[in-house]
Design a protein around this motif. Structure first.
Motif, PDB file in Angstrom:
ATOM      1  N   TRP A   1     143.966  76.026  -5.671  1.00 29.10           N
ATOM      2  CA  TRP A   1     143.751  75.986  -7.121  1.00 29.10           C
ATOM      3  C   TRP A   1     142.642  75.017  -7.522  1.00 29.10           C
ATOM      4  O   TRP A   1     142.444  73.987  -6.867  1.00 29.10           O
ATOM      5  CB  TRP A   1     145.044  75.549  -7.819  1.00 29.10           C
ATOM      6  N   GLY A   2     141.973  75.328  -8.610  1.00 31.11           N
ATOM      7  CA  GLY A   2     140.986  74.414  -9.187  1.00 31.11           C
ATOM      8  C   GLY A   2     139.703  74.403  -8.365  1.00 31.11           C
ATOM      9  O   GLY A   2     139.379  75.344  -7.647  1.00 31.11           O
ATOM     10  N   THR A   3     138.990  73.252  -8.494  1.00 29.39           N
ATOM     11  CA  THR A   3     137.703  73.131  -7.796  1.00 29.39           C
ATOM     12  C   THR A   3     137.824  72.256  -6.542  1.00 29.39           C
ATOM     13  O   THR A   3     136.909  72.178  -5.734  1.00 29.39           O
ATOM     14  CB  THR A   3     136.679  72.440  -8.726  1.00 29.39           C
ATOM     15  N   GLY A   4     138.945  71.526  -6.444  1.00 32.63           N
ATOM     16  CA  GLY A   4     139.114  70.606  -5.295  1.00 32.63           C
ATOM     17  C   GLY A   4     138.460  69.253  -5.537  1.00 32.63           C
ATOM     18  O   GLY A   4     138.544  68.350  -4.716  1.00 32.63           O
ATOM     19  N   SER A   5     137.856  69.102  -6.742  1.00 34.16           N
ATOM     20  CA  SER A   5     137.119  67.849  -6.971  1.00 34.16           C
ATOM     21  C   SER A   5     138.006  66.763  -7.578  1.00 34.16           C
ATOM     22  O   SER A   5     137.636  65.596  -7.608  1.00 34.16           O
ATOM     23  CB  SER A   5     135.937  68.108  -7.914  1.00 34.16           C
ATOM     24  N   ALA A   6     139.214  67.136  -8.014  1.00 34.68           N
ATOM     25  CA  ALA A   6     140.101  66.109  -8.601  1.00 34.68           C
ATOM     26  C   ALA A   6     140.443  65.071  -7.531  1.00 34.68           C
ATOM     27  O   ALA A   6     140.532  65.406  -6.332  1.00 34.68           O
ATOM     28  CB  ALA A   6     141.377  66.760  -9.122  1.00 34.68           C
ATOM     29  N   LEU A   7     140.609  63.833  -7.970  1.00 33.50           N
ATOM     30  CA  LEU A   7     140.979  62.759  -7.034  1.00 33.50           C
ATOM     31  C   LEU A   7     142.462  62.430  -7.231  1.00 33.50           C
ATOM     32  O   LEU A   7     142.939  62.369  -8.373  1.00 33.50           O
ATOM     33  CB  LEU A   7     140.136  61.508  -7.302  1.00 33.50           C
ATOM     34  N   ARG A   8     143.189  62.219  -6.151  1.00 35.23           N
ATOM     35  CA  ARG A   8     144.607  61.873  -6.252  1.00 35.23           C
ATOM     36  C   ARG A   8     144.962  60.783  -5.250  1.00 35.23           C
ATOM     37  O   ARG A   8     144.429  60.729  -4.145  1.00 35.23           O
ATOM     38  CB  ARG A   8     145.476  63.108  -5.976  1.00 35.23           C
ATOM     39  N   GLU A   9     145.881  59.923  -5.669  1.00 32.18           N
ATOM     40  CA  GLU A   9     146.453  58.888  -4.793  1.00 32.18           C
ATOM     41  C   GLU A   9     147.836  59.367  -4.378  1.00 32.18           C
ATOM     42  O   GLU A   9     148.571  59.905  -5.223  1.00 32.18           O
ATOM     43  CB  GLU A   9     146.561  57.573  -5.589  1.00 32.18           C
ATOM     44  N   PHE A  10     148.191  59.207  -3.126  1.00 27.70           N
ATOM     45  CA  PHE A  10     149.487  59.699  -2.650  1.00 27.70           C
ATOM     46  C   PHE A  10     150.278  58.590  -1.976  1.00 27.70           C
ATOM     47  O   PHE A  10     149.721  57.771  -1.257  1.00 27.70           O
ATOM     48  CB  PHE A  10     149.291  60.861  -1.660  1.00 27.70           C
TER      49      PHE A  10
END
Ligand code: GFB
Length: 309
Positions: free
Chosen positions: A201-210
């Protein structure tokens, strides 16, 4: 002296991690009623249960949770169910004289465009991310109710603010899950069915902390014993990746060799939500499970336990 701890939401990913942790300490008696025994939406039942069992500590790990598409599709459920669960538990705990209560927020409730990394004081400083504003408002109401119980009744109840979580016992459903379990399930299905591509999903450019859920469980026990402040406290790993980098990591862990495609008709959601966890780090807690290590163990759990599609 034995401390009686009630874990609300024991079958969920966070609740089951908390039960695993507290069960390993002989000085804790764990109460972990399943939904059949304690329906948290039944206010009278919750009041009866709390006044009968009188726990010393309540951790509210029960909530209606889900990924970006799930949040976007069911705002009534995310707002109404979460408001009821948290309010029933806190009101019943107050009536039963519960000394300690830990409520869980979520990093997705910070404003969509707040400066990064997110400090606790940035909450409510700007507009919310639309895809999960119902969930955010429910969680913000819970944070405020904890503070209200401190102000009005002098309780030493606290709230924590975890970042995006993953780990065993998560929801791996393709459509309602969060990104890590969603990718594990999708890459695994593509591998066993010998597909040559997976569409994400999306563009893959979102940044996430896990953060791995076992690290969160340790942080919750740590803050319930070492932290007592009106302000909620961030709990993050400090390990941030783009969704593209995450997809590459999960692909390697699962062993999928096909192509990754991106469907930008799906939302990216918040561009970034990295927590500033300096407060809890200064208190002496630190995360122990690196993302790659956690992905490997979560995939192993998935192969052992989750019904493979
Ligand atoms: O984990 P996720 O669903 O929620 O999505 P959020 C994280 C990012 O991964 C988004 C992308 O940019 C998604 O578009 N993504 C790519 C995928 N492929 C997939 C996929 O197959 N499944 C999923 N789920 N995502 C949530 C909030 O936001 O954060 C919740 O909606 C909750 O309320 C949670 O608080 C912690 O991180 O964007």
């Amino acid at each position: 002296m034995v401390t009686k701890v009630l874990i609300a939401g024991k079958n969920g990913m966070v609740g089951s991690a908390l039960v695993r942790l507290y069960d390993s300490f002989s000085n804790f008696e764990v109460l972990s009623p399943a939904r059949g025994e304690l329906d948290l939406l039944d206010r009278n039942l919750v009041f009866e249960y709390l006044s009968k069992n009188k726990p010393d500590l309540v951790v509210d790990a029960a909530a209606r949770v889900g990924g970006i598409v799930d949040n976007n599709s069911y705002p009534v459920d995310f707002l109404s169910i979460n408001l009821q669960i948290q309010t029933n538990l806190m009101d019943a705990a107050a009536k039963a004289g519960v000394k300690n209560f830990v409520f869980l927020g979520s990093s997705c409730i910070y404003p969509k465009f707040a400066p990064q990394p997110l400090k606790e004081e940035y909450l409510l400083s700007g507009p919310l991310e639309e895809t999960n504003s119902a969930y955010a408002i429910a969680k913000i109401a819970g944070l405020r109710l904890i503070q209200a119980y401190r102000e009005q009744y002098g309780y030493s109840w606290i709230s924590t603010m975890p970042t995006n979580l993953y780990g065993p016992n998560d929801n791996f459903d393709f459509n309602s899950s969060h990104v890590i379990p969603g990718l594990i399930a999708k890459f695994h299905k593509a591998k066993i069915e010998k597909q040559n591509k997976v569409t994400l999903w999306g563009t893959g450019s979102a940044l996430r902390e896990f953060l791995h859920v076992d690290d969160l469980a340790r942080a919750i026990k740590f803050t319930s014993e070492k932290y007592n402040d009106h302000e909620f406290i961030n709990i993050g790993s400090g390990e941030e990746v783009s969704i593209k980098q995450l997809a590459e990591l999960v692909r390697q862990v699962v062993g999928f060799e096909g192509e990754i495609k991106w469907d930008s008709s799906y939302p990216d959601g918040t561009p970034q939500k990295l927590l500033d966890s300096s407060k809890i780090l200064k208190l002496g807690w630190k995360p122990e499970i690196a993302l790659k290590t956690g992905l490997v163990s979560t995939y192993a759990w998935y192969l052992e336990n989750a019904t493979v599609r």
